[in-house]
Design a protein around this motif. Sequence first.
Motif, PDB file in Angstrom:
ATOM      1  N   LEU A   1       7.838   1.743  -3.909  1.00  0.00           N
ATOM      2  CA  LEU A   1       9.294   1.775  -4.068  1.00  0.00           C
ATOM      3  C   LEU A   1       9.672   3.195  -4.418  1.00  0.00           C
ATOM      4  O   LEU A   1       9.179   3.736  -5.425  1.00  0.00           O
ATOM      5  CB  LEU A   1       9.751   0.835  -5.186  1.00  0.00           C
ATOM      6  N   ASP A   2      10.510   3.795  -3.615  1.00  0.00           N
ATOM      7  CA  ASP A   2      10.906   5.190  -3.827  1.00  0.00           C
ATOM      8  C   ASP A   2       9.686   6.063  -4.130  1.00  0.00           C
ATOM      9  O   ASP A   2       9.663   6.854  -5.068  1.00  0.00           O
ATOM     10  CB  ASP A   2      11.955   5.298  -4.931  1.00  0.00           C
ATOM     11  N   GLN A   3       8.631   5.868  -3.335  1.00  0.00           N
ATOM     12  CA  GLN A   3       7.394   6.648  -3.349  1.00  0.00           C
ATOM     13  C   GLN A   3       6.530   6.443  -4.601  1.00  0.00           C
ATOM     14  O   GLN A   3       5.678   7.266  -4.916  1.00  0.00           O
ATOM     15  CB  GLN A   3       7.694   8.133  -3.129  1.00  0.00           C
ATOM     16  N   MET A   4       6.726   5.329  -5.291  1.00  0.00           N
ATOM     17  CA  MET A   4       5.891   4.968  -6.442  1.00  0.00           C
ATOM     18  C   MET A   4       5.185   3.652  -6.111  1.00  0.00           C
ATOM     19  O   MET A   4       5.847   2.664  -5.783  1.00  0.00           O
ATOM     20  CB  MET A   4       6.745   4.772  -7.706  1.00  0.00           C
ATOM     21  N   HIS A   5       3.859   3.648  -6.200  1.00  0.00           N
ATOM     22  CA  HIS A   5       3.094   2.440  -5.907  1.00  0.00           C
ATOM     23  C   HIS A   5       3.459   1.339  -6.888  1.00  0.00           C
ATOM     24  O   HIS A   5       3.564   1.588  -8.093  1.00  0.00           O
ATOM     25  CB  HIS A   5       1.591   2.721  -5.994  1.00  0.00           C
TER      26      HIS A   5
ATOM     27  N   GLY B   1      15.197  -3.694  -7.808  1.00  0.00           N
ATOM     28  CA  GLY B   1      16.184  -2.951  -8.586  1.00  0.00           C
ATOM     29  C   GLY B   1      17.075  -2.092  -7.701  1.00  0.00           C
ATOM     30  O   GLY B   1      17.593  -2.541  -6.695  1.00  0.00           O
ATOM     31  N   ALA B   2      17.201  -0.830  -8.061  1.00  0.00           N
ATOM     32  CA  ALA B   2      18.060   0.101  -7.332  1.00  0.00           C
ATOM     33  C   ALA B   2      17.270   0.946  -6.337  1.00  0.00           C
ATOM     34  O   ALA B   2      17.768   1.978  -5.879  1.00  0.00           O
ATOM     35  CB  ALA B   2      18.801   0.992  -8.312  1.00  0.00           C
ATOM     36  N   ALA B   3      16.064   0.525  -6.003  1.00  0.00           N
ATOM     37  CA  ALA B   3      15.247   1.304  -5.061  1.00  0.00           C
ATOM     38  C   ALA B   3      16.002   1.490  -3.750  1.00  0.00           C
ATOM     39  O   ALA B   3      16.679   0.584  -3.274  1.00  0.00           O
ATOM     40  CB  ALA B   3      13.914   0.608  -4.810  1.00  0.00           C
ATOM     41  N   ARG B   4      15.861   2.669  -3.174  1.00  0.00           N
ATOM     42  CA  ARG B   4      16.509   2.954  -1.900  1.00  0.00           C
ATOM     43  C   ARG B   4      15.548   2.853  -0.731  1.00  0.00           C
ATOM     44  O   ARG B   4      15.959   2.696   0.406  1.00  0.00           O
ATOM     45  CB  ARG B   4      17.161   4.328  -1.934  1.00  0.00           C
TER      46      ARG B   4
ATOM     47  N   VAL C   1      11.589   1.278   0.552  1.00  0.00           N
ATOM     48  CA  VAL C   1      10.355   0.518   0.380  1.00  0.00           C
ATOM     49  C   VAL C   1       9.433   0.922   1.511  1.00  0.00           C
ATOM     50  O   VAL C   1       9.846   0.970   2.671  1.00  0.00           O
ATOM     51  CB  VAL C   1      10.602  -1.000   0.445  1.00  0.00           C
ATOM     52  N   ALA C   2       8.186   1.237   1.167  1.00  0.00           N
ATOM     53  CA  ALA C   2       7.198   1.619   2.187  1.00  0.00           C
ATOM     54  C   ALA C   2       6.027   0.642   2.128  1.00  0.00           C
ATOM     55  O   ALA C   2       5.561   0.289   1.036  1.00  0.00           O
ATOM     56  CB  ALA C   2       6.706   3.033   1.951  1.00  0.00           C
ATOM     57  N   PHE C   3       5.590   0.198   3.296  1.00  0.00           N
ATOM     58  CA  PHE C   3       4.452  -0.701   3.403  1.00  0.00           C
ATOM     59  C   PHE C   3       3.347   0.011   4.167  1.00  0.00           C
ATOM     60  O   PHE C   3       3.594   0.618   5.204  1.00  0.00           O
ATOM     61  CB  PHE C   3       4.849  -1.960   4.167  1.00  0.00           C
ATOM     62  N   PHE C   4       2.117  -0.087   3.646  1.00  0.00           N
ATOM     63  CA  PHE C   4       0.989   0.600   4.268  1.00  0.00           C
ATOM     64  C   PHE C   4      -0.303  -0.099   3.883  1.00  0.00           C
ATOM     65  O   PHE C   4      -0.364  -0.792   2.868  1.00  0.00           O
ATOM     66  CB  PHE C   4       0.959   2.081   3.847  1.00  0.00           C
ATOM     67  N   PRO C   5      -1.360   0.098   4.676  1.00  0.00           N
ATOM     68  CA  PRO C   5      -2.649  -0.484   4.335  1.00  0.00           C
ATOM     69  C   PRO C   5      -3.320   0.311   3.223  1.00  0.00           C
ATOM     70  O   PRO C   5      -2.892   1.436   2.924  1.00  0.00           O
ATOM     71  CB  PRO C   5      -3.447  -0.371   5.635  1.00  0.00           C
ATOM     72  N   PRO C   6      -4.345  -0.262   2.600  1.00  0.00           N
ATOM     73  CA  PRO C   6      -5.079   0.500   1.567  1.00  0.00           C
ATOM     74  C   PRO C   6      -5.616   1.794   2.166  1.00  0.00           C
ATOM     75  O   PRO C   6      -5.987   1.833   3.345  1.00  0.00           O
ATOM     76  CB  PRO C   6      -6.227  -0.431   1.186  1.00  0.00           C
ATOM     77  N   MET C   7      -5.645   2.824   1.355  1.00  0.00           N
ATOM     78  CA  MET C   7      -6.143   4.117   1.823  1.00  0.00           C
ATOM     79  C   MET C   7      -7.554   4.327   1.317  1.00  0.00           C
ATOM     80  O   MET C   7      -7.900   3.879   0.234  1.00  0.00           O
ATOM     81  CB  MET C   7      -5.235   5.226   1.311  1.00  0.00           C
ATOM     82  N   THR C   8      -8.319   5.032   2.114  1.00  0.00           N
ATOM     83  CA  THR C   8      -9.677   5.369   1.693  1.00  0.00           C
ATOM     84  C   THR C   8      -9.802   6.876   1.632  1.00  0.00           C
ATOM     85  O   THR C   8      -9.118   7.603   2.361  1.00  0.00           O
ATOM     86  CB  THR C   8     -10.729   4.798   2.672  1.00  0.00           C
ATOM     87  N   GLY C   9     -10.638   7.322   0.777  1.00  0.00           N
ATOM     88  CA  GLY C   9     -10.852   8.763   0.646  1.00  0.00           C
ATOM     89  C   GLY C   9     -12.127   9.177   1.346  1.00  0.00           C
ATOM     90  O   GLY C   9     -12.904   8.361   1.791  1.00  0.00           O
ATOM     91  N   GLY C  10     -12.316  10.443   1.439  1.00  0.00           N
ATOM     92  CA  GLY C  10     -13.533  10.896   2.092  1.00  0.00           C
ATOM     93  C   GLY C  10     -13.794  12.343   1.838  1.00  0.00           C
ATOM     94  O   GLY C  10     -13.080  13.080   1.260  1.00  0.00           O
TER      95      GLY C  10
END
Length: 83
Positions: free
Chosen positions: A57-61, A69-72, A74-83
Amino acid sequence: MQIRYFAWVREKVGIEEETLDLPGNITTVADLIAYLKTVDDNHAAAFEEEDAIRVALDQMHVEADAELGAAREVAFFPPMTGG
């Protein structure tokens, strides 16, 4: 509300982003996911395995029980992996 989709979520929905006027009874991320599943077959397929989707929500996981709330945005994405 601005809804953004990333990676395979975007591929399944078929669009990168959309702006929706949400019904008043949509108050949490979980409510929003349930609503998006009803939009069309593409959205339903994208959210079929909702436990595999992360949300910001507004770039906060956040978790699915988070209040919109007042979020402008919403972003949906798969889990991220590091490397």
